[in-house]
Design an enzyme around this catalytic site. Structure first.
Site, mmCIF file in Angstrom:
data_model
loop_
_atom_site.group_PDB
_atom_site.id
_atom_site.type_symbol
_atom_site.label_atom_id
_atom_site.label_comp_id
_atom_site.label_asym_id
_atom_site.label_seq_id
_atom_site.Cartn_x
_atom_site.Cartn_y
_atom_site.Cartn_z
ATOM 1 N N HIS A 11 0.821 -1.211 0.000
ATOM 2 C CA HIS A 11 0.000 0.000 0.000
ATOM 3 C C HIS A 11 0.857 1.264 0.000
ATOM 4 O O HIS A 11 2.046 1.248 0.328
ATOM 5 C CB HIS A 11 -0.924 0.008 1.225
ATOM 6 C CG HIS A 11 -0.173 0.053 2.532
ATOM 7 N ND1 HIS A 11 0.355 1.215 3.065
ATOM 8 C CD2 HIS A 11 0.149 -0.934 3.398
ATOM 9 C CE1 HIS A 11 0.954 0.961 4.196
ATOM 10 N NE2 HIS A 11 0.858 -0.338 4.430
ATOM 11 N N GLU A 84 -2.154 -7.010 7.432
ATOM 12 C CA GLU A 84 -0.817 -6.937 8.012
ATOM 13 C C GLU A 84 -0.753 -7.791 9.281
ATOM 14 O O GLU A 84 -1.794 -8.104 9.891
ATOM 15 C CB GLU A 84 -0.468 -5.477 8.322
ATOM 16 C CG GLU A 84 0.907 -5.258 8.952
ATOM 17 C CD GLU A 84 2.079 -5.723 8.083
ATOM 18 O OE1 GLU A 84 2.158 -6.938 7.800
ATOM 19 O OE2 GLU A 84 2.919 -4.878 7.728
#
Length: 206
Positions: A11, A84
């Site tokens: 990202h 994550e």
């Protein structure tokens, strides 16, 4: 299983990245101005690629990084398995000297093969890899998706790349990553091959 092309990106930048703060799956931070700029550069470079589907984690920073692809109508699948790693009670805290030392101790334990080690309240690399296995199985068995864009997170990417390439998990730090950096991989039908390694050329455009 047929051949597939995988475009795997981290990202774009968030303020947590910029300010050196711990940001795992427990922090759902948006992109900052630089992150949106990176997302725009990636869109400009890859908007004409024939992606069959876009996979993201459940966290907004991955959605925002590929938002223009979603707005253009590319099919979108959300997988919490791509989230994550959870850094437990360290989430959202700045990297003070003490926090940094603790982080390095945990990473060193992982590098020594102690892959069950975790920060209190968080996840271990083995925990993350187990949830990623479900995603990868789906990806490989899905007949329609031959050219796939995946947007996820730095530590989780390292863990996934080890699994995809059959690397020992304790070597995960070999896989460098930058915000909106790209790994291109080919699934040959029996194994993954890396074609590009943390490619950042699209971010160097004026």
């Amino acid at each position: 299983m047929k051949q597939k092309k995988i475009y795997l990106i981290r990202h774009g930048q968030t303020d947590y990245n910029k300010n050196g703060m711990v940001q795992g799956s427990g922090i759902d931070a948006p992109l900052n101005e630089e992150g949106h700029r990176q997302a725009e550069l990636f869109w400009q470079a890859y908007k004409d690629y024939p992606f069959d589907v876009v996979y993201t984690s459940a966290l907004q920073r991955t959605h925002q990084s590929v938002q223009k692809f979603l707005d253009a109508g590319f099919p979108h699948v959300v997988f919490e398995g791509l989230n994550e790693i959870n850094w437990g009670h360290k989430e959202g805290k700045p990297f003070t000297h003490e926090e940094h030392d603790h982080y390095l101790q945990v990473v060193k334990a992982w590098q020594q093969g102690e892959l069950h080690v975790l920060i209190e309240g968080g996840e271990s690399p083995m925990d993350v890899q187990r949830r990623q296995q479900v995603v990868l199985k789906y990806l490989l068995e899905e007949e329609e998706g031959e050219t796939i864009l995946i947007c996820m997170h730095g530590r989780a990417m390292r863990i996934l790349l080890c699994y995809m390439l059959n690397y020992p998990l304790q070597n995960m730090d070999y896989f460098e990553h930058d915000n909106l950096g790209l790994y291109e991989l080919t699934w040959t039908g029996s194994m993954f091959v890396v074609d590009r390694f943390n490619d950042r050329r699209h971010l160097l455009q004026d």
